[in-house]
Design a protein around this motif. Structure first.
Motif, PDB file in Angstrom:
ATOM      1  N   PRO A 174      -9.342  17.709   8.275  1.00  0.00           N
ATOM      2  CA  PRO A 174      -8.848  16.477   7.639  1.00  0.00           C
ATOM      3  C   PRO A 174      -9.928  15.394   7.628  1.00  0.00           C
ATOM      4  CG  PRO A 174      -7.285  17.307   9.265  1.00  0.00           C
ATOM      5  CD  PRO A 174      -8.546  18.084   9.455  1.00  0.00           C
ATOM      6  N   ASN A 175      -9.907  14.582   6.581  1.00  0.00           N
ATOM      7  CA  ASN A 175     -10.902  13.505   6.488  1.00  0.00           C
ATOM      8  C   ASN A 175     -10.254  12.139   6.268  1.00  0.00           C
ATOM      9  OD1 ASN A 175     -10.031  13.883   3.840  1.00  0.00           O
ATOM     10  ND2 ASN A 175     -12.055  13.487   2.956  1.00  0.00           N
ATOM     11  N   LYS A 176      -8.950  12.014   6.583  1.00  0.00           N
ATOM     12  CA  LYS A 176      -8.260  10.738   6.421  1.00  0.00           C
ATOM     13  C   LYS A 176      -8.285   9.962   7.731  1.00  0.00           C
ATOM     14  CE  LYS A 176      -5.174  12.040   2.649  1.00  0.00           C
ATOM     15  NZ  LYS A 176      -3.770  12.119   2.191  1.00  0.00           N
ATOM     16  N   ILE A 177      -8.826   8.758   7.698  1.00  0.00           N
ATOM     17  CA  ILE A 177      -8.907   7.897   8.872  1.00  0.00           C
ATOM     18  C   ILE A 177      -7.718   6.956   8.880  1.00  0.00           C
ATOM     19  CG2 ILE A 177     -10.244   6.052   9.960  1.00  0.00           C
ATOM     20  CD1 ILE A 177     -12.764   7.422   9.019  1.00  0.00           C
ATOM     21  N   ILE A 178      -6.805   7.166   9.817  1.00  0.00           N
ATOM     22  CA  ILE A 178      -5.600   6.326   9.916  1.00  0.00           C
ATOM     23  C   ILE A 178      -5.975   5.081  10.723  1.00  0.00           C
ATOM     24  CG2 ILE A 178      -3.137   6.286  10.446  1.00  0.00           C
ATOM     25  CD1 ILE A 178      -3.960   8.457   8.495  1.00  0.00           C
ATOM     26  N   GLN A 179      -6.736   4.225  10.103  1.00  0.00           N
ATOM     27  CA  GLN A 179      -7.229   3.007  10.743  1.00  0.00           C
ATOM     28  C   GLN A 179      -7.753   2.095   9.645  1.00  0.00           C
ATOM     29  OE1 GLN A 179      -7.252   0.498  12.626  1.00  0.00           O
ATOM     30  NE2 GLN A 179      -7.630   1.604  14.553  1.00  0.00           N
ATOM     31  N   ALA A 180      -8.056   0.844   9.994  1.00  0.00           N
ATOM     32  CA  ALA A 180      -8.550  -0.107   9.004  1.00  0.00           C
ATOM     33  C   ALA A 180     -10.041   0.053   8.739  1.00  0.00           C
ATOM     34  CB  ALA A 180      -8.255  -1.533   9.461  1.00  0.00           C
ATOM     35  N   PHE A 181     -10.732   0.782   9.618  1.00  0.00           N
ATOM     36  CA  PHE A 181     -12.164   1.011   9.471  1.00  0.00           C
ATOM     37  C   PHE A 181     -12.541   2.210  10.331  1.00  0.00           C
ATOM     38  CE2 PHE A 181     -11.305  -2.806  12.129  1.00  0.00           C
ATOM     39  CZ  PHE A 181     -11.404  -2.203  13.379  1.00  0.00           C
ATOM     40  N   CYS A 182     -13.752   2.694  10.166  1.00  0.00           N
ATOM     41  CA  CYS A 182     -14.231   3.807  10.983  1.00  0.00           C
ATOM     42  C   CYS A 182     -14.491   3.313  12.402  1.00  0.00           C
ATOM     43  CB  CYS A 182     -15.527   4.383  10.396  1.00  0.00           C
ATOM     44  SG  CYS A 182     -15.348   5.129   8.767  1.00  0.00           S
TER      45      CYS A 182
END
Length: 288
Positions: A174-182
């Motif tokens: 998976p490449n989806k970041i569940i956050q506002a930024f890295c």
């Protein structure tokens, strides 16, 4: 998700999801909120830097710390917010893998830098309160400049170690970041390999409390929410939804940069006097 010609990862880009449960009809509203937050943060802290640059009377150790904190806050907001704004304004949450690594490094760099600046600020206030007569000899302008430069350099160490670790990590799913930024937690969750983590008289009494209270409030706002966000993975009984975690992260990340210039400008007599002189001067010029 693309292919990269190396042995470490199959992921060439990540997607900043932001708030996973936010309805699309609110995207533009959220984008405007973050845009205004960014503008107020940058303008407010820039005013503090300009005042310091134009007023020789402010060339003092305490104000050197304030300017250092203001520049750090501008840097943090500039690294973190534009991509988040693009995510909700143009539905553009895609960020390249190396750009994501860079953002992660700078997010944690400015976080470490703010911690060191707050430590320097606490040291400055401690010397001013405990050794008032020796303070002018101990905390000179050259000494404070040296401490400030040291903070800006050494703050790269631990974020740099984490960034190097991620460049050798594997990202193959998976490449989806569940956050506002890295950030470190997000990348670690997506890594399919092992990544090392680095976690981080009555009148006299009234004057002392007044001197230290602001720093204490800022430090509390800065660290207490961080504890809950970073400790959640290690305590099974301590649960936090993705949206709550992101809101908490945004609060401790952007509330201090937003409030710092107003807190220090409103509480510092010299800055208030300078602002009053500037306003009166502008009025006289306008009146001819």
């Amino acid at each position: 998700m693309g292919e990269v010609n190396n042995n470490f990862t199959k992921v060439s880009e990540f997607i900043i999801v932001g708030f996973p449960d936010l309805q699309q009809e609110y995207f533009h509203l959220v984008a405007w909120i973050f845009f205004l937050l960014y503008v107020i943060t940058v303008v407010g802290n820039s005013i503090l830097v300009v005042i310091f640059s134009l007023e020789p009377s402010l060339q003092k150790p305490m104000y050197i710390i304030m300017v250092s904190l203001a520049l750090s806050d501008i840097g943090f907001a500039t690294v973190a917010l534009p991509k988040l704004i693009a995510r909700y304004w143009w539905n553009d949450g895609i960020i390249g893998i190396h750009t994501c690594f860079f953002q992660t490094h700078m997010i944690h760099y400015f976080g470490s830098l703010n911690s060191l600046i707050l430590l320097t600020m606490a040291l400055d206030r401690c010397l001013a309160v405990c050794f008032p007569f020796r303070y002018p000899l101990l905390m000179t302008v050259p000494n404070m400049v040296g401490l400030t430069v040291f903070c800006w350099i050494i703050a790269h160490i631990f974020p740099g170690i984490g960034t190097i670790n991620f460049t050798f990590a594997s990202f193959c799913g998976p490449n989806k970041i569940i956050q506002a930024f890295c950030d470190t937690l997000s990348l670690t969750a997506l890594s399919c390999g092992k990544t090392n983590q680095k976690l981080y008289s009555l009148q006299g009494k009234k004057k002392t409390i007044s001197t230290c209270a602001t720093q204490g409030c800022i430090i509390s706002i800065y660290y207490i929410p961080r504890f809950f966000v970073y400790s959640t993975p290690f305590f099974p009984n301590l649960t936090m939804t993705a949206d709550k975690r992101i809101i908490t992260t945004l609060f401790y990340s952007f509330f201090p940069p937003l409030s710092n210039p107003f807190i220090y400008c409103l509480r510092t007599k010299e800055i208030k006097e300078i602002l009053k002189r500037w306003i009166q001067r502008r009025k006289r010029i306008a009146q001819g």
